[in-house]
Write a protein that holds these residues in place. Structure first.
Motif, short mmCIF file in Angstrom:
data_model
loop_
_atom_site.label_atom_id
_atom_site.label_comp_id
_atom_site.label_asym_id
_atom_site.label_seq_id
_atom_site.Cartn_x
_atom_site.Cartn_y
_atom_site.Cartn_z
N GLY A 1 -6.88 12.52 -7.43
CA GLY A 1 -6.64 11.46 -6.35
C GLY A 1 -5.96 12.20 -5.44
N GLN A 2 -6.17 11.90 -4.19
CA GLN A 2 -5.14 12.33 -2.92
C GLN A 2 -3.96 11.87 -3.01
OE1 GLN A 2 -5.73 14.35 -0.20
NE2 GLN A 2 -3.74 14.15 -0.05
N ASN B 1 -9.45 2.98 -4.42
CA ASN B 1 -8.68 2.06 -3.52
C ASN B 1 -7.50 1.48 -4.06
OD1 ASN B 1 -8.95 1.19 -0.87
ND2 ASN B 1 -9.86 -0.82 -1.53
N LYS B 2 -6.96 1.82 -5.49
CA LYS B 2 -5.91 1.26 -6.07
C LYS B 2 -4.69 2.18 -6.04
CE LYS B 2 -8.31 -1.55 -9.63
NZ LYS B 2 -8.51 -1.72 -11.03
N ILE C 1 2.98 15.88 6.04
CA ILE C 1 2.63 15.65 7.24
C ILE C 1 2.70 14.26 7.47
CG2 ILE C 1 0.84 15.59 9.15
CD1 ILE C 1 -0.10 18.36 7.80
N ALA C 2 3.27 13.76 8.58
CA ALA C 2 3.58 12.50 8.93
C ALA C 2 2.97 12.34 10.29
CB ALA C 2 4.77 11.79 8.76
N PRO C 3 2.70 11.14 10.60
CA PRO C 3 2.37 10.03 9.92
C PRO C 3 0.94 9.95 9.17
CG PRO C 3 1.70 9.38 12.27
CD PRO C 3 2.35 10.71 12.13
N SER C 4 0.79 9.19 8.15
CA SER C 4 -0.37 9.43 7.40
C SER C 4 -1.47 8.67 8.07
CB SER C 4 -0.33 8.63 5.96
OG SER C 4 -0.18 7.38 5.89
N ASP C 5 -2.57 8.96 7.62
CA ASP C 5 -4.07 8.13 8.35
C ASP C 5 -4.23 7.09 7.68
OD1 ASP C 5 -4.84 9.24 5.98
OD2 ASP C 5 -6.53 10.25 6.85
N ILE C 6 -3.24 6.29 6.98
CA ILE C 6 -3.72 5.15 6.05
C ILE C 6 -3.57 4.16 7.08
CG2 ILE C 6 -2.89 3.64 4.32
CD1 ILE C 6 -1.57 6.09 2.79
N ASP C 7 -4.42 3.23 6.92
CA ASP C 7 -4.50 1.87 7.95
C ASP C 7 -3.36 0.67 7.55
OD1 ASP C 7 -5.41 -0.23 6.24
OD2 ASP C 7 -7.33 0.95 6.10
N THR C 8 -2.92 0.09 8.62
CA THR C 8 -1.83 -0.85 8.42
C THR C 8 -2.04 -1.68 7.35
OG1 THR C 8 -1.98 -0.69 11.00
CG2 THR C 8 -0.47 -2.54 9.70
N GLU C 9 -3.25 -2.14 6.90
CA GLU C 9 -3.32 -3.29 6.00
C GLU C 9 -2.91 -2.58 4.64
OE1 GLU C 9 -6.93 -5.81 3.82
OE2 GLU C 9 -7.32 -5.24 5.79
N LYS C 10 -3.38 -1.13 4.25
CA LYS C 10 -3.17 -0.47 3.06
C LYS C 10 -1.67 -0.18 3.01
CE LYS C 10 -5.27 1.10 -0.54
NZ LYS C 10 -5.86 0.13 -1.59
N THR D 1 3.63 -0.40 -16.45
CA THR D 1 2.63 -0.81 -17.42
C THR D 1 3.12 -2.25 -17.74
OG1 THR D 1 2.19 1.12 -18.37
CG2 THR D 1 1.29 -0.44 -19.57
N ASP D 2 4.23 -2.45 -18.07
CA ASP D 2 4.52 -3.98 -18.21
C ASP D 2 4.19 -5.07 -17.13
OD1 ASP D 2 5.30 -3.40 -20.73
OD2 ASP D 2 7.54 -3.41 -20.08
N ILE D 3 4.01 -4.27 -15.87
CA ILE D 3 3.90 -5.39 -14.71
C ILE D 3 2.56 -4.98 -13.98
CG2 ILE D 3 6.36 -5.84 -14.03
CD1 ILE D 3 5.70 -3.72 -11.93
N ASN D 4 1.81 -4.43 -15.23
CA ASN D 4 0.33 -4.34 -14.91
C ASN D 4 -0.23 -3.60 -13.93
OD1 ASN D 4 -0.48 -6.09 -16.95
ND2 ASN D 4 0.12 -7.78 -15.62
N GLN D 5 0.81 -2.61 -13.60
CA GLN D 5 0.47 -1.82 -12.35
C GLN D 5 -0.42 -0.52 -13.04
OE1 GLN D 5 3.31 0.02 -9.88
NE2 GLN D 5 4.01 -1.76 -8.98
N LEU D 6 -1.33 0.05 -12.22
CA LEU D 6 -2.10 1.17 -12.63
C LEU D 6 -1.49 2.30 -13.20
CD1 LEU D 6 -5.18 2.57 -12.99
CD2 LEU D 6 -4.67 3.27 -10.56
N GLN D 7 -1.55 2.60 -14.66
CA GLN D 7 -0.86 3.70 -15.28
C GLN D 7 -1.72 4.28 -16.20
OE1 GLN D 7 3.20 4.30 -14.78
NE2 GLN D 7 1.83 3.77 -13.04
N PRO D 8 -1.54 5.78 -16.45
CA PRO D 8 -2.31 6.46 -17.71
C PRO D 8 -2.01 6.05 -18.76
CG PRO D 8 -0.42 7.77 -16.49
CD PRO D 8 -0.24 6.41 -15.84
N LYS D 9 -2.68 6.54 -19.68
CA LYS D 9 -2.49 6.51 -21.11
C LYS D 9 -1.32 7.59 -21.32
CE LYS D 9 -7.03 5.12 -22.81
NZ LYS D 9 -7.76 5.29 -21.60
N PHE D 10 -0.33 7.58 -22.05
CA PHE D 10 0.71 8.53 -22.25
C PHE D 10 1.34 8.40 -23.66
CE2 PHE D 10 3.14 4.76 -20.99
CZ PHE D 10 4.35 5.01 -21.85
#
Length: 396
Positions: free
Chosen positions: A187-188, A264-265, A224-233, A112-121
């Protein structure tokens, strides 16, 4: 040549995997284990037995001082390994950095301190604290032991749903009666496998985790690998994971990072300073020589020789056989029939017959692991699902 220290806990699924990789690469090794029996079975020359919950300076004095690197082989040895890293002055992760990963609330605070997406906890020790938090956020929550492992003691509760008895059971199961209660993010799920060398994160592979991870329990099932995530992601994921590792203080060794992609985050669920758990790493073989995950990691970390990361098959996967109910494990039916599925390459029953098993969320081990290779991820997934439907655990 560099010498590596492996810290191998009793009852580790993969006590032999790093040893086999080191032997294949001709790496000189030392082993510390908390099991005298395991020490005898592993067959290395320099093996030392030490209790992980009691740091003995006397026994430490017996360990050779020409070690360069210390690597934990399983989750239950990561903290002790960090103590050895500091005492021996070798490459590895510090005690503080490992604690930052093991304690869920600390991980949340730092990310949270480095502004990454994090839940309330919140951290909580009572049902009353949890219910107040639920009223405040008015949404689905997930409860986890603050210092928990994998999915043990992890449970979600829908908004307006009552699971008070189970919540109290989870609190009472914690070593310090402390849980972390979080806003639940849908989310996935994916799993990132990589390693750190001099603080730089290197990606090996990203696993897809098909299936329903909406709760209430969170036994992992298929990777399962490899994932279908594109190179940019993938580059974005590596950047977020690198930032998380840096903030937590990790600098050296394997990492296994669970994450979700939400609108997309990248949402990091947890960072583990070790390789993927159980026997799952055996689903991975790289290049024509079918090098293992452990071989790939050691070749670069110890021998400074990065290996090709091309998977040996188009698609590879593993199914962790879930525990359907509490009782005594007596075996599994239809293994021979399941082995006839074209894409299935191995079925390994890892739980000894006669073992008493708990049902989720308190199940600590899987019944076994099923490995498959397909021409596509769909083919691999379908084979693993078909296999699960055929296999019938006998629990009395």
């Amino acid at each position: 040549m560099k010498k590596v220290l492996f810290v191998i806990p009793d009852k580790s699924y993969k006590s032999q995997d790093f040893v086999n990789a080191a032997n294949k690469l001709g790496i000189d090794m030392v082993i510390v284990t908390d099991s005298e029996q395991a020490a005898q079975q592993l067959g290395a020359k320099n093996i030392f037995s030490m209790k992980f919950d009691h740091f003995s300076k006397e026994k430490l004095s017996n360990i050779p001082r020409d070690i360069d690197i210390a690597i934990p082989v399983d989750h239950s040895s990561v903290l002790f390994t960090s103590k050895l890293v500091e005492e021996l002055g070798v490459n590895g992760n510090s005690f503080e950095s490992v604690k930052n990963c093991l304690y869920k609330a600390t991980t949340r605070e730092k990310l949270t301190d480095i502004n990454q997406l994090q839940p309330k906890f919140i951290k909580a020790k009572s049902l009353n604290e949890i219910n107040k938090f639920r009223e405040k956020i008015n949404s689905k929550i997930i409860i986890k032991p603050n210092d928990g492992v994998a999915s043990i003691g992890v449970m979600s509760v829908d908004n307006g749903e009552s699971r008070d008895t189970e919540i109290v059971d989870i609190i009472n199961s914690c070593s310090n009666k402390e849980v972390v209660v979080e806003e639940f993010f849908e989310g996935q799920e994916y799993a990132y496998e990589g390693y750190l060398k001099e603080g730089e994160l290197k990606t090996i592979v990203i696993f897809e985790k098909p299936g329903d991870y909406s709760g209430p329990y969170f036994e992992e099932k298929i990777f399962i690998a490899p994932s279908d995530i594109d190179t940019e992601k993938v580059h974005e994921i590596q950047k977020v994971c690198q930032s998380a590792c840096t903030e937590l203080g990790l600098t050296f060794g394997p990492v296994h990072i669970e994450f979700k992609i939400i609108n997309n985050k990248i949402f990091i669920i947890e960072v583990n300073p070790r390789t993927i758990g159980g026997l799952c790493s055996r689903s991975l073989n790289f290049n024509l020589f079918k090098n293992s995950l452990e071989t790939v990691i050691l070749s670069d970390l110890v021998n400074d020789k990065p290996m090709s990361l091309d998977l040996a098959s188009n698609s590879t996967g593993v199914l962790m056989l879930p525990i359907p109910e509490e009782g005594v494990f007596k075996g599994i039916k239809n293994i021979e029939k399941a082995n006839q599925i074209k894409e299935i390459v191995n079925i390994e029953i890892s739980l000894p017959i006669g073992t008493y098993i708990n049902k989720p969320p308190f199940s600590e081990r899987y019944l076994g692991f099923v490995f498959a290779n397909g021409q596509s991820n769909v083919e691999t997934k379908n084979a693993l699902i078909e296999c699960e439907e055929l296999l019938e655990p006998i629990i009395e």
